[in-house]
Design a protein around this motif. Structure first.
Motif, PDB file in Angstrom:
ATOM      1  N   ASN A  91     -83.159   8.441 -23.714  1.00 19.71           N
ATOM      2  CA  ASN A  91     -83.282   9.848 -23.497  1.00 19.71           C
ATOM      3  C   ASN A  91     -82.212  10.557 -24.093  1.00 19.71           C
ATOM      4  OD1 ASN A  91     -85.497   9.689 -21.691  1.00 19.71           O
ATOM      5  ND2 ASN A  91     -84.223   9.460 -20.000  1.00 19.71           N
ATOM      6  N   PHE A  92     -80.876  10.084 -24.156  1.00 21.02           N
ATOM      7  CA  PHE A  92     -79.880  10.644 -24.841  1.00 21.02           C
ATOM      8  C   PHE A  92     -79.934  10.551 -26.238  1.00 21.02           C
ATOM      9  CE2 PHE A  92     -78.906  11.343 -20.173  1.00 21.02           C
ATOM     10  CZ  PHE A  92     -77.842  12.798 -20.550  1.00 21.02           C
ATOM     11  N   ASN A  93     -80.423   9.289 -26.638  1.00 24.03           N
ATOM     12  CA  ASN A  93     -80.488   9.159 -28.239  1.00 24.03           C
ATOM     13  C   ASN A  93     -81.433  10.244 -28.856  1.00 24.03           C
ATOM     14  OD1 ASN A  93     -78.597   7.048 -28.301  1.00 24.03           O
ATOM     15  ND2 ASN A  93     -80.192   5.332 -28.634  1.00 24.03           N
ATOM     16  N   VAL A  94     -82.666  10.633 -28.187  1.00 24.39           N
ATOM     17  CA  VAL A  94     -83.384  11.651 -28.492  1.00 24.39           C
ATOM     18  C   VAL A  94     -82.704  12.973 -28.635  1.00 24.39           C
ATOM     19  CG1 VAL A  94     -85.285  13.109 -27.986  1.00 24.39           C
ATOM     20  CG2 VAL A  94     -85.499  10.495 -27.794  1.00 24.39           C
ATOM     21  N   LEU A  95     -81.711  13.233 -27.486  1.00 22.74           N
ATOM     22  CA  LEU A  95     -80.850  14.315 -27.344  1.00 22.74           C
ATOM     23  C   LEU A  95     -79.909  14.546 -28.440  1.00 22.74           C
ATOM     24  CD1 LEU A  95     -80.390  14.528 -23.599  1.00 22.74           C
ATOM     25  CD2 LEU A  95     -82.056  16.097 -24.929  1.00 22.74           C
ATOM     26  N   ALA A  96     -79.176  13.287 -28.632  1.00 24.32           N
ATOM     27  CA  ALA A  96     -78.390  13.424 -29.681  1.00 24.32           C
ATOM     28  C   ALA A  96     -78.849  13.356 -31.232  1.00 24.32           C
ATOM     29  CB  ALA A  96     -77.576  12.092 -29.543  1.00 24.32           C
ATOM     30  N   SER A  97     -80.040  13.054 -31.249  1.00 28.95           N
ATOM     31  CA  SER A  97     -80.634  13.181 -32.482  1.00 28.95           C
ATOM     32  C   SER A  97     -81.123  14.747 -32.896  1.00 28.95           C
ATOM     33  CB  SER A  97     -81.984  12.244 -32.861  1.00 28.95           C
ATOM     34  OG  SER A  97     -81.576  10.827 -32.339  1.00 28.95           O
ATOM     35  N   LEU A  98     -81.628  15.268 -31.683  1.00 31.01           N
ATOM     36  CA  LEU A  98     -81.951  16.757 -31.930  1.00 31.01           C
ATOM     37  C   LEU A  98     -80.678  17.821 -32.126  1.00 31.01           C
ATOM     38  CD1 LEU A  98     -84.636  16.730 -29.028  1.00 31.01           C
ATOM     39  CD2 LEU A  98     -85.345  17.077 -31.394  1.00 31.01           C
ATOM     40  N   ALA A  99     -79.685  17.283 -31.564  1.00 28.70           N
ATOM     41  CA  ALA A  99     -78.183  18.177 -31.779  1.00 28.70           C
ATOM     42  C   ALA A  99     -77.060  17.238 -32.017  1.00 28.70           C
ATOM     43  CB  ALA A  99     -78.093  19.085 -30.242  1.00 28.70           C
ATOM     44  N   ASP A 144     -75.399   1.460 -30.628  1.00 27.77           N
ATOM     45  CA  ASP A 144     -75.990   0.503 -31.290  1.00 27.77           C
ATOM     46  C   ASP A 144     -75.241  -0.714 -31.697  1.00 27.77           C
ATOM     47  OD1 ASP A 144     -78.358  -0.418 -32.804  1.00 27.77           O
ATOM     48  OD2 ASP A 144     -77.617   0.387 -34.654  1.00 27.77           O
ATOM     49  N   ARG A 145     -74.592  -1.142 -30.789  1.00 30.66           N
ATOM     50  CA  ARG A 145     -73.772  -2.320 -30.741  1.00 30.66           C
ATOM     51  C   ARG A 145     -74.523  -3.781 -30.310  1.00 30.66           C
ATOM     52  NH1 ARG A 145     -68.880  -1.982 -26.633  1.00 30.66           N
ATOM     53  NH2 ARG A 145     -68.504   0.023 -27.514  1.00 30.66           N
ATOM     54  N   PRO A 146     -74.396  -4.844 -30.631  1.00 27.05           N
ATOM     55  CA  PRO A 146     -74.946  -5.984 -30.385  1.00 27.05           C
ATOM     56  C   PRO A 146     -74.784  -6.261 -29.167  1.00 27.05           C
ATOM     57  CG  PRO A 146     -73.054  -6.619 -31.736  1.00 27.05           C
ATOM     58  CD  PRO A 146     -73.308  -5.161 -31.648  1.00 27.05           C
ATOM     59  N   LEU A 147     -75.989  -6.896 -28.236  1.00 26.52           N
ATOM     60  CA  LEU A 147     -75.985  -7.281 -26.864  1.00 26.52           C
ATOM     61  C   LEU A 147     -76.095  -8.952 -26.918  1.00 26.52           C
ATOM     62  CD1 LEU A 147     -78.136  -4.684 -25.020  1.00 26.52           C
ATOM     63  CD2 LEU A 147     -75.910  -5.514 -24.143  1.00 26.52           C
ATOM     64  N   THR A 148     -75.295  -9.764 -27.444  1.00 26.55           N
ATOM     65  CA  THR A 148     -75.284 -10.952 -27.771  1.00 26.55           C
ATOM     66  C   THR A 148     -75.548 -11.773 -26.500  1.00 26.55           C
ATOM     67  OG1 THR A 148     -73.171 -11.077 -28.035  1.00 26.55           O
ATOM     68  CG2 THR A 148     -73.922 -10.785 -29.870  1.00 26.55           C
ATOM     69  N   LYS A 149     -74.898 -11.398 -25.422  1.00 30.65           N
ATOM     70  CA  LYS A 149     -75.189 -12.413 -24.243  1.00 30.65           C
ATOM     71  C   LYS A 149     -76.200 -11.617 -23.221  1.00 30.65           C
ATOM     72  CE  LYS A 149     -70.244 -13.358 -24.079  1.00 30.65           C
ATOM     73  NZ  LYS A 149     -68.986 -13.602 -23.417  1.00 30.65           N
ATOM     74  N   LEU A 155     -82.677  -6.032 -29.020  1.00 34.16           N
ATOM     75  CA  LEU A 155     -83.413  -4.907 -28.781  1.00 34.16           C
ATOM     76  C   LEU A 155     -82.562  -3.642 -28.977  1.00 34.16           C
ATOM     77  CD1 LEU A 155     -85.756  -3.558 -27.434  1.00 34.16           C
ATOM     78  CD2 LEU A 155     -84.435  -3.705 -25.180  1.00 34.16           C
ATOM     79  N   LYS A 156     -83.136  -2.465 -29.507  1.00 31.27           N
ATOM     80  CA  LYS A 156     -82.467  -1.183 -29.766  1.00 31.27           C
ATOM     81  C   LYS A 156     -83.216   0.019 -28.978  1.00 31.27           C
ATOM     82  CE  LYS A 156     -81.020  -2.526 -34.584  1.00 31.27           C
ATOM     83  NZ  LYS A 156     -79.453  -2.444 -34.435  1.00 31.27           N
ATOM     84  N   ALA A 157     -82.366   0.766 -28.655  1.00 28.72           N
ATOM     85  CA  ALA A 157     -82.801   1.880 -27.874  1.00 28.72           C
ATOM     86  C   ALA A 157     -82.972   3.217 -29.110  1.00 28.72           C
ATOM     87  CB  ALA A 157     -81.703   2.358 -26.891  1.00 28.72           C
ATOM     88  N   SER A 158     -84.218   3.064 -29.635  1.00 27.30           N
ATOM     89  CA  SER A 158     -84.502   4.020 -30.767  1.00 27.30           C
ATOM     90  C   SER A 158     -84.919   5.559 -30.206  1.00 27.30           C
ATOM     91  CB  SER A 158     -85.930   3.542 -31.403  1.00 27.30           C
ATOM     92  OG  SER A 158     -87.017   3.462 -30.686  1.00 27.30           O
ATOM     93  N   PRO A 159     -84.710   6.668 -30.920  1.00 27.99           N
ATOM     94  CA  PRO A 159     -84.246   6.702 -32.100  1.00 27.99           C
ATOM     95  C   PRO A 159     -82.361   6.493 -32.010  1.00 27.99           C
ATOM     96  CG  PRO A 159     -84.555   8.813 -31.329  1.00 27.99           C
ATOM     97  CD  PRO A 159     -84.994   7.841 -30.412  1.00 27.99           C
ATOM     98  N   ILE A 160     -82.081   5.865 -33.325  1.00 29.75           N
ATOM     99  CA  ILE A 160     -80.583   5.620 -33.532  1.00 29.75           C
ATOM    100  C   ILE A 160     -80.011   6.736 -34.061  1.00 29.75           C
ATOM    101  CG2 ILE A 160     -78.724   4.121 -34.231  1.00 29.75           C
ATOM    102  CD1 ILE A 160     -80.589   2.698 -32.188  1.00 29.75           C
ATOM    103  N   PRO A 161     -79.321   7.722 -33.281  1.00 29.53           N
ATOM    104  CA  PRO A 161     -78.715   8.938 -33.999  1.00 29.53           C
ATOM    105  C   PRO A 161     -77.401   8.647 -34.777  1.00 29.53           C
ATOM    106  CG  PRO A 161     -77.973   8.723 -31.381  1.00 29.53           C
ATOM    107  CD  PRO A 161     -79.015   7.261 -32.045  1.00 29.53           C
ATOM    108  N   ARG A 162     -77.306   9.737 -35.689  1.00 31.92           N
ATOM    109  CA  ARG A 162     -76.303   9.716 -36.429  1.00 31.92           C
ATOM    110  C   ARG A 162     -74.883   9.752 -35.846  1.00 31.92           C
ATOM    111  NH1 ARG A 162     -77.221  13.734 -38.969  1.00 31.92           N
ATOM    112  NH2 ARG A 162     -75.481  15.238 -38.685  1.00 31.92           N
TER     113      ARG A 162
END
Length: 341
Positions: A91-99, A144-149, A155-162
């Motif tokens: 949800n917040f990656n979408v918001l951060a991509s929009l604004a 967008d950092r690794p979840l190694t453990k 898994l990534k929570a797309s979209p990945i905002p700038r």
């Protein structure tokens, strides 16, 4: 300006009022806040309430971002204990991509509702996890950092905002301050929930003493302390006093040991009924900074020095929308004008 000012809005519902009207007031206030120069505008999350309308901050944030252009907009806060960190991150990656660069994700620790609504929110949940663990997972997805453990590593929570949403932890105790410190997150003490000044001082002291910077978050390299505080500014000290007299702190003390701050005595009674525990209700005058412009400015500067906070997130729970808007306008004027010598 000697302090940074922001707003927390709860989308107040008045008796007999259409929720659409309450949301229109929130929209109008966000636009005015931007024009007045407030730094950020946060909205809250409450469920099954006849006092406030904001049950879905993500949806409201999206609308407010579309209707503003510069002010930061965010949650104060999302009740992460009810939700999947993955879905909140999406949800917040979408918001951060929009604004880009305008989105805040404040995480709250309170239930945000009565027991039945909490049960409904968590219905079907297959696991119960400590909130710090869920915040760590959420932050990994947001940044967008690794979840190694993690069981679902990669898994990534797309979209990945700038520019990802900025994370904040909200609380009203030393325990929440210590959590924010250990996670390396900015911390907001909610004095409108816990008006114990000694507890606020202890919380900020614990936060600064135990802060450990997160190596993945270079923008938060040192403690960032914010205070969410009730403020009423009026055209006269007498008018402000009259408005402040309506403020009350209502808490329900449950037999099991939990203490919950609620919006009214009626809500406390319903909470106790739904919790099916013995309880007692505590009602006392609330801590509210109030007065005309000069008096409020003086009080806030004293509070800033007392706690060493970087920013005030102010909340004016004034049922009359015009007086509520006027309070925020006067507050900004108080810090924009050159004080008389």
């Amino acid at each position: 300006m000697s302090v940074r000012l922001s707003i927390l809005d709860q989308t107040l519902l008045n008796p007999g009022e259409d929720p659409a009207a309450a949301f229109r007031q929130t929209i109008e206030l966000a636009r005015l806040a931007e024009s007045w120069g407030y730094y950020r505008f946060w909205v809250s999350e409450h469920h099954d309430s006849n006092l406030v309308a904001g049950s879905s901050p993500e949806v409201l944030i999206s609308h407010l971002l579309a209707l503003t252009s510069t002010i930061r907009v965010g949650s104060g806060g999302v009740m992460l204990q009810h939700y999947s960190p993955y879905k909140v991150a999406e949800n917040f990656n979408v918001l951060a991509s929009l604004a880009p660069g305008r989105v805040d994700l404040g995480i709250g620790r309170t239930p945000g509702g009565l027991p039945h609504s909490i049960q409904a929110l968590q219905k079907g949940a297959v696991e119960s996890r400590p909130l710090p663990d869920k915040i760590e997972e959420l932050r990994a997805y947001i940044q967008d950092r690794p979840l190694t453990k993690h069981a679902i590593a990669g898994l990534k929570a797309s979209p990945i905002p700038r520019q990802p949403a900025s994370l904040y932890l909200l609380g009203a105790s030393s325990l929440s301050a210590e959590s924010a410190a250990s996670l390396g997150l900015p911390y907001v003490f909610a004095q409108f929930i816990n008006n114990d000044e000694e507890e606020a001082a202890k919380a900020f002291e614990a936060y600064r003493a135990r802060f450990v910077a997160d190596s993945y978050s270079p923008t938060v390299s040192k403690p960032e302390a914010l205070l969410a505080v009730p403020v009423i500014t009026a055209d006269s000290d007498e008018e402000a006093q009259s408005l402040a007299d309506d403020y009350r702190i209502v808490r329900i003390h449950l037999e099991g040991g939990r203490i919950i701050t609620v919006g009214s005595v009626e809500h406390a009674e319903e909470y106790g009924r739904q919790a099916e525990e013995k309880y007692r209700i505590e009602v006392r005058p609330a801590y509210v900074i109030h007065g005309g412009k000069e008096l409020v400015r003086k009080q806030l500067l004293e509070v800033r020095d007392r706690y060493g906070v970087d920013e005030f997130i102010v909340i004016a729970t004034i049922r009359d929308a015009k007086k509520r808007f006027r309070s925020y306008e006067l507050l900004m004027e108080a810090f924009s004008e050159v004080p008389a010598v």
